[in-house]
Design a protein around this motif. Structure first.
Motif, PDB file in Angstrom:
ATOM      1  N   LYS A   1       0.774  -1.153   0.015  1.00  0.00           N
ATOM      2  CA  LYS A   1       0.027   0.062  -0.037  1.00  0.00           C
ATOM      3  C   LYS A   1       0.810   1.221   0.107  1.00  0.00           C
ATOM      4  CE  LYS A   1      -4.315  -1.770   2.118  1.00  0.00           C
ATOM      5  NZ  LYS A   1      -5.260  -1.311   1.053  1.00  0.00           N
ATOM      6  N   ALA A   2       2.066   1.300   0.792  1.00  0.00           N
ATOM      7  CA  ALA A   2       2.951   2.413   0.788  1.00  0.00           C
ATOM      8  C   ALA A   2       3.524   2.331  -0.436  1.00  0.00           C
ATOM      9  CB  ALA A   2       3.890   2.244   1.902  1.00  0.00           C
ATOM     10  N   ALA A   3       3.950   1.671  -1.337  1.00  0.00           N
ATOM     11  CA  ALA A   3       4.571   1.609  -2.588  1.00  0.00           C
ATOM     12  C   ALA A   3       3.647   2.228  -3.541  1.00  0.00           C
ATOM     13  CB  ALA A   3       5.030   0.121  -2.919  1.00  0.00           C
ATOM     14  N   GLN A   4       2.348   1.807  -3.357  1.00  0.00           N
ATOM     15  CA  GLN A   4       1.203   2.275  -4.511  1.00  0.00           C
ATOM     16  C   GLN A   4       1.202   3.733  -4.184  1.00  0.00           C
ATOM     17  OE1 GLN A   4      -2.258  -0.166  -3.520  1.00  0.00           O
ATOM     18  NE2 GLN A   4      -1.384  -1.805  -4.817  1.00  0.00           N
TER      19      GLN A   4
ATOM     20  N   ALA B   1       3.264   5.893  -3.112  1.00  0.00           N
ATOM     21  CA  ALA B   1       4.385   6.669  -3.438  1.00  0.00           C
ATOM     22  C   ALA B   1       4.368   6.786  -5.065  1.00  0.00           C
ATOM     23  CB  ALA B   1       5.553   6.063  -3.086  1.00  0.00           C
ATOM     24  N   GLN B   2       3.976   5.529  -5.932  1.00  0.00           N
ATOM     25  CA  GLN B   2       3.714   5.669  -7.147  1.00  0.00           C
ATOM     26  C   GLN B   2       2.896   6.542  -7.742  1.00  0.00           C
ATOM     27  OE1 GLN B   2       2.881   1.563  -8.783  1.00  0.00           O
ATOM     28  NE2 GLN B   2       4.311   1.929 -10.421  1.00  0.00           N
ATOM     29  N   ALA B   3       1.819   6.564  -6.859  1.00  0.00           N
ATOM     30  CA  ALA B   3       0.645   7.563  -7.534  1.00  0.00           C
ATOM     31  C   ALA B   3       0.867   9.042  -7.375  1.00  0.00           C
ATOM     32  CB  ALA B   3      -0.872   7.350  -6.773  1.00  0.00           C
ATOM     33  N   GLU B   4       1.919   9.293  -6.507  1.00  0.00           N
ATOM     34  CA  GLU B   4       2.420  10.722  -6.274  1.00  0.00           C
ATOM     35  C   GLU B   4       3.251  11.262  -7.515  1.00  0.00           C
ATOM     36  OE1 GLU B   4       3.961  11.217  -2.523  1.00  0.00           O
ATOM     37  OE2 GLU B   4       2.328  10.870  -1.438  1.00  0.00           O
TER      38      GLU B   4
END
Length: 68
Positions: free
Chosen positions: A60-63, A65-68
């Motif tokens: 969830k943290a990676a998702q 970060a990727q969305a930003e």
């Protein structure tokens, strides 16, 4: 709890779940040290469940970060 159910939860709910699993793990280790543990397999289940929750939190943290 399986991974699909965990993925449906919010990060705050996952952190609460992880906290409760860590408390249960501590209690099980204490029971093992005193020799009063009844279900030794539960230690393995709790340890793996905690790892599963951590994995989902990292995903969830990676998702995020990727969305930003």
């Amino acid at each position: 709890m399986n991974a699909q159910e965990l993925r449906e939860k919010t990060p705050d709910q996952l952190r609460d779940e992880l906290s409760s699993l860590k408390k249960e793990s501590f209690n099980l280790r204490f029971q093992q040290a005193t020799g009063s543990i009844e279900n030794t397999a539960r230690m393995r289940q709790v340890r793996r469940a905690a790892a599963r929750v951590k994995t989902i939190l990292n995903e969830k943290a990676a998702q995020a970060a990727q969305a930003e």
